[in-house]
Write a protein that holds these residues in place. Structure first.
Motif, short mmCIF file in Angstrom:
data_model
loop_
_atom_site.label_atom_id
_atom_site.label_comp_id
_atom_site.label_asym_id
_atom_site.label_seq_id
_atom_site.Cartn_x
_atom_site.Cartn_y
_atom_site.Cartn_z
N ASN A 63 18.01 4.88 -3.28
CA ASN A 63 16.59 4.88 -3.64
C ASN A 63 16.39 4.08 -4.93
O ASN A 63 17.13 4.25 -5.89
CB ASN A 63 16.11 6.32 -3.82
N PHE A 64 15.37 3.18 -4.92
CA PHE A 64 15.10 2.32 -6.08
C PHE A 64 13.84 2.74 -6.84
O PHE A 64 13.36 1.98 -7.68
CB PHE A 64 14.93 0.87 -5.62
N ALA A 65 13.28 3.92 -6.54
CA ALA A 65 11.99 4.29 -7.14
C ALA A 65 12.05 4.36 -8.66
O ALA A 65 11.04 4.12 -9.33
CB ALA A 65 11.53 5.64 -6.56
N ALA A 66 13.21 4.68 -9.22
CA ALA A 66 13.32 4.80 -10.68
C ALA A 66 13.58 3.45 -11.34
O ALA A 66 13.71 3.37 -12.57
CB ALA A 66 14.44 5.77 -11.03
N GLY A 67 13.68 2.38 -10.51
CA GLY A 67 13.94 1.05 -11.08
C GLY A 67 15.42 0.70 -11.09
O GLY A 67 15.80 -0.40 -11.49
N TYR A 68 16.25 1.63 -10.68
CA TYR A 68 17.69 1.38 -10.54
C TYR A 68 18.19 2.19 -9.33
O TYR A 68 17.51 3.13 -8.89
CB TYR A 68 18.45 1.79 -11.82
N PRO A 69 19.36 1.82 -8.77
CA PRO A 69 19.79 2.52 -7.56
C PRO A 69 20.25 3.95 -7.80
O PRO A 69 21.02 4.20 -8.72
CB PRO A 69 20.96 1.65 -7.04
N GLU B 83 0.82 -1.23 0.00
CA GLU B 83 0.00 0.00 0.00
C GLU B 83 0.85 1.27 0.00
O GLU B 83 0.37 2.34 -0.38
CB GLU B 83 -0.89 0.02 1.26
N ALA B 84 2.10 1.17 0.45
CA ALA B 84 2.92 2.38 0.62
C ALA B 84 3.38 2.92 -0.73
O ALA B 84 3.66 2.18 -1.66
CB ALA B 84 4.13 2.05 1.49
N GLN B 85 3.47 4.26 -0.80
CA GLN B 85 4.00 4.93 -2.00
C GLN B 85 5.51 5.10 -1.93
O GLN B 85 6.20 5.10 -2.93
CB GLN B 85 3.37 6.32 -2.14
N SER B 86 6.00 5.30 -0.70
CA SER B 86 7.42 5.60 -0.53
C SER B 86 7.97 4.90 0.72
O SER B 86 8.24 5.53 1.73
CB SER B 86 7.60 7.12 -0.41
N PRO B 87 8.11 3.55 0.62
CA PRO B 87 8.60 2.84 1.81
C PRO B 87 10.08 3.08 2.06
O PRO B 87 10.84 3.33 1.12
CB PRO B 87 8.34 1.36 1.47
N LEU B 88 10.45 3.01 3.33
CA LEU B 88 11.86 3.21 3.74
C LEU B 88 12.30 1.99 4.55
O LEU B 88 11.59 1.56 5.47
CB LEU B 88 11.95 4.47 4.62
N LEU B 89 13.45 1.42 4.20
CA LEU B 89 14.02 0.31 4.96
C LEU B 89 15.29 0.81 5.64
O LEU B 89 16.16 1.40 4.98
CB LEU B 89 14.40 -0.87 4.04
N CYS B 90 15.41 0.57 6.95
CA CYS B 90 16.61 1.07 7.65
C CYS B 90 16.92 0.21 8.86
O CYS B 90 16.19 -0.73 9.17
CB CYS B 90 16.42 2.53 8.05
N SER C 9 17.29 -6.59 -1.64
CA SER C 9 16.46 -7.21 -2.67
C SER C 9 14.99 -6.75 -2.54
O SER C 9 14.33 -6.43 -3.54
CB SER C 9 16.58 -8.73 -2.54
N LEU C 10 14.50 -6.68 -1.28
CA LEU C 10 13.13 -6.24 -1.04
C LEU C 10 12.96 -4.76 -1.44
O LEU C 10 11.95 -4.37 -2.04
CB LEU C 10 12.80 -6.44 0.45
N ALA C 11 13.96 -3.94 -1.12
CA ALA C 11 13.90 -2.51 -1.49
C ALA C 11 13.89 -2.37 -3.01
O ALA C 11 13.15 -1.55 -3.57
CB ALA C 11 15.10 -1.77 -0.89
N ASP C 12 14.69 -3.17 -3.67
CA ASP C 12 14.76 -3.14 -5.15
C ASP C 12 13.40 -3.51 -5.74
O ASP C 12 12.87 -2.81 -6.62
CB ASP C 12 15.85 -4.13 -5.59
N LEU C 13 12.79 -4.57 -5.22
CA LEU C 13 11.50 -5.03 -5.75
C LEU C 13 10.41 -3.98 -5.57
O LEU C 13 9.57 -3.78 -6.45
CB LEU C 13 11.09 -6.33 -5.03
N THR C 14 10.43 -3.31 -4.41
CA THR C 14 9.31 -2.43 -4.07
C THR C 14 9.59 -0.96 -4.41
O THR C 14 8.77 -0.10 -4.10
CB THR C 14 9.00 -2.54 -2.56
N ASP D 135 18.68 2.58 3.67
CA ASP D 135 19.82 3.35 4.20
C ASP D 135 20.51 2.58 5.32
O ASP D 135 19.84 1.99 6.17
CB ASP D 135 19.32 4.70 4.72
N SER D 136 21.82 2.61 5.28
CA SER D 136 22.61 1.94 6.34
C SER D 136 22.90 2.88 7.50
O SER D 136 23.48 2.45 8.49
CB SER D 136 23.93 1.45 5.75
N GLY D 137 22.57 4.17 7.36
CA GLY D 137 22.87 5.13 8.42
C GLY D 137 24.25 5.73 8.29
O GLY D 137 24.67 6.52 9.13
#
Ligand code: SF4
Length: 412
Positions: free
Chosen positions: A292-298, A76-83, A98-103, A108-110
């Motif tokens: 950020n993977f929103a464009a389909g690439y890092p 459901e999220a438009q802009s998820p963040l994994l940290c 891998s999950l960030a890439d898919l979604t 961010d590693s901090g």
């Protein structure tokens, strides 16, 4: 039946000691042979994880239901963040990427300050093995925690002939105990950037005036008498916004020294933290943080995609926190934002101050699951499974979330 396991790796801090003897009865750890209280506490956590239950809105749930709810929230999220991922094993960090890439998420590693400096000027570092065998000048720059870590000091003792070595400490609050230290320089956090540049000038033969000129000249003289210099550089102070500029200055200083003698720098994480996901993010995406993977690439942009920026600027509408202590290094404003968006936490110990919408407990890599972890000098070390658990590993949980999302994301 007692099982004595030699050369066990501890992931309790960035030193990742790998010579610990652990005794188990097959179900529980019953003895840990280390004098380090932090290491004892790290192994003792295993008694807590077994009791943890998956929770949805604070209510007990099955693991399957919690995973399904987490997948639904991410979808459901438009802009998820994994940290987070500070003490996660490499396989969990890979699963998170891998999950960030898919979604199309941000991950961010901090370590965005270190990464900014690295992208600008590079860095020259070395392993602790090289420090132990060759360094004749070690500078602890805001790294007193490391200097007082007995296991770290032990790791620098060479097996054969001792290496003649000078020790220097630089910091804003140096403790009274300066045993074994040849030179101490008190430098406030605000002055560090200038001091690094003044040191460069002194090493180039430029005469300087000022309150620290004498001490700096002593440090420059020590550097000029040494053949292999290693600088352990400590972490940023809370809310220090220009830390990357200091790291750049440090790398430039090391680069100039290398024209005449060897000089390496090693970044030291905050007390109790490990190196984190930087190495894995770097070899998976090309960037060590704020990806950020929103464009389909890092894409890398520390001013937009670091955890703190994403939260403070209200850019993330869901946060997946991974591992133990995932809130380390976040500002108050960032933590306030976490209270306003859906939160998923996958890790061995529940959060104390925040109640996530979904909590999925895991085992601990290095106690319940095998894997590997990076030491703070960038050396990967193996982790072993010592005892069994009913909990899944962080990597397994993240892979299961990805498996549920894959068909949906492909339809989109
Ligand atoms: S120094 Fe760190 S890695 Fe070594 S035993 Fe202590 S907590 Fe564990």
């Amino acid at each position: 039946m007692k099982n004595v396991i030699e050369d066990v790796t501890c992931a309790g801090c960035c030193c990742v000691c790998d010579h610990i003897q652990v005794t188990t009865d097959g179900q529980q750890i019953i003895d840990v042979q280390t004098t380090c209280p932090q290491g004892q506490a790290w192994f003792a956590q295993s008694r807590q994880t077994e009791k943890q239950q998956p929770l949805i809105k604070g209510i007990d749930a099955s693991r399957e239901a919690a995973i399904a709810r987490a997948a639904g929230l991410i979808q459901e999220a438009q802009s998820p963040l994994l940290c987070g991922m500070g003490q996660s094993a490499v396989d969990a960090q890979r699963a998170a990427i891998s999950l960030a890439d898919l979604t199309g998420a941000t991950i961010d590693s901090g370590a965005s300050a270190a990464t900014r400096a690295l992208q600008q000027v590079g860095e020259a570092n070395c392993t602790l093995g090289e420090v132990r065998s060759r360094a004749d000048l070690i500078i602890y720059w805001n790294a007193e925690n490391l200097r007082f870590n007995a296991h770290h000091q032990q790791s620098l003792v060479p097996p054969g002939e001792p290496v003649p070595r000078k020790i220097v400490t630089v910091g804003s609050e140096l403790p009274g105990d300066s045993r074994g230290v040849d030179l101490s320089l008190t430098v406030s956090v605000e002055d560090e950037f200038e001091i690094l540049w003044r040191l460069r000038a002194l090493l180039k033969g430029v005469a300087l005036e000022g309150t620290t000129a004498g001490e700096l000249a002593s440090l420059a003289a020590l550097m000029q008498q040494s053949s292999y210099i290693v600088i352990f550089f400590g972490p940023a102070s809370p809310d220090e916004r220009l830390f990357h500029r200091k790291l750049e200055a440090l790398s430039l200083l090391a680069r100039e020294i290398q024209a005449e003698r060897r000089c390496h720098t090693i970044n030291v994480p905050a007390a109790g933290a490990t190196k984190g996901a930087e190495p894995v993010l770097a070899w998976q995406t090309g960037y060590a943080a704020a990806v950020n993977f929103a464009a389909g690439y890092p894409r890398f942009s520390p001013c937009e995609y670091s955890t703190v920026k994403m939260l403070e600027q209200g850019e993330a509408d869901l946060c997946l926190l991974i591992g133990e202590d995932p809130l380390t290094g976040l500002s108050d404003q960032a933590i306030q934002r976490l209270q306003q968006i859906p939160l998923i936490h996958v890790g061995p110990v529940p959060l104390v101050d925040l109640q996530p919408e979904v909590y999925i407990p895991t085992g601990i890599s290095g106690i319940h699951a095998a894997g590997s972890l990076y030491r703070f000098d960038g050396t990967p070390l193996p982790l072993r499974a010592l005892i069994s658990t009913q909990q899944a590993s962080e990597a397994e949980i993240l892979n299961q979330i990805e498996t549920l999302l894959k068909p949906v994301m492909h339809i989109c």
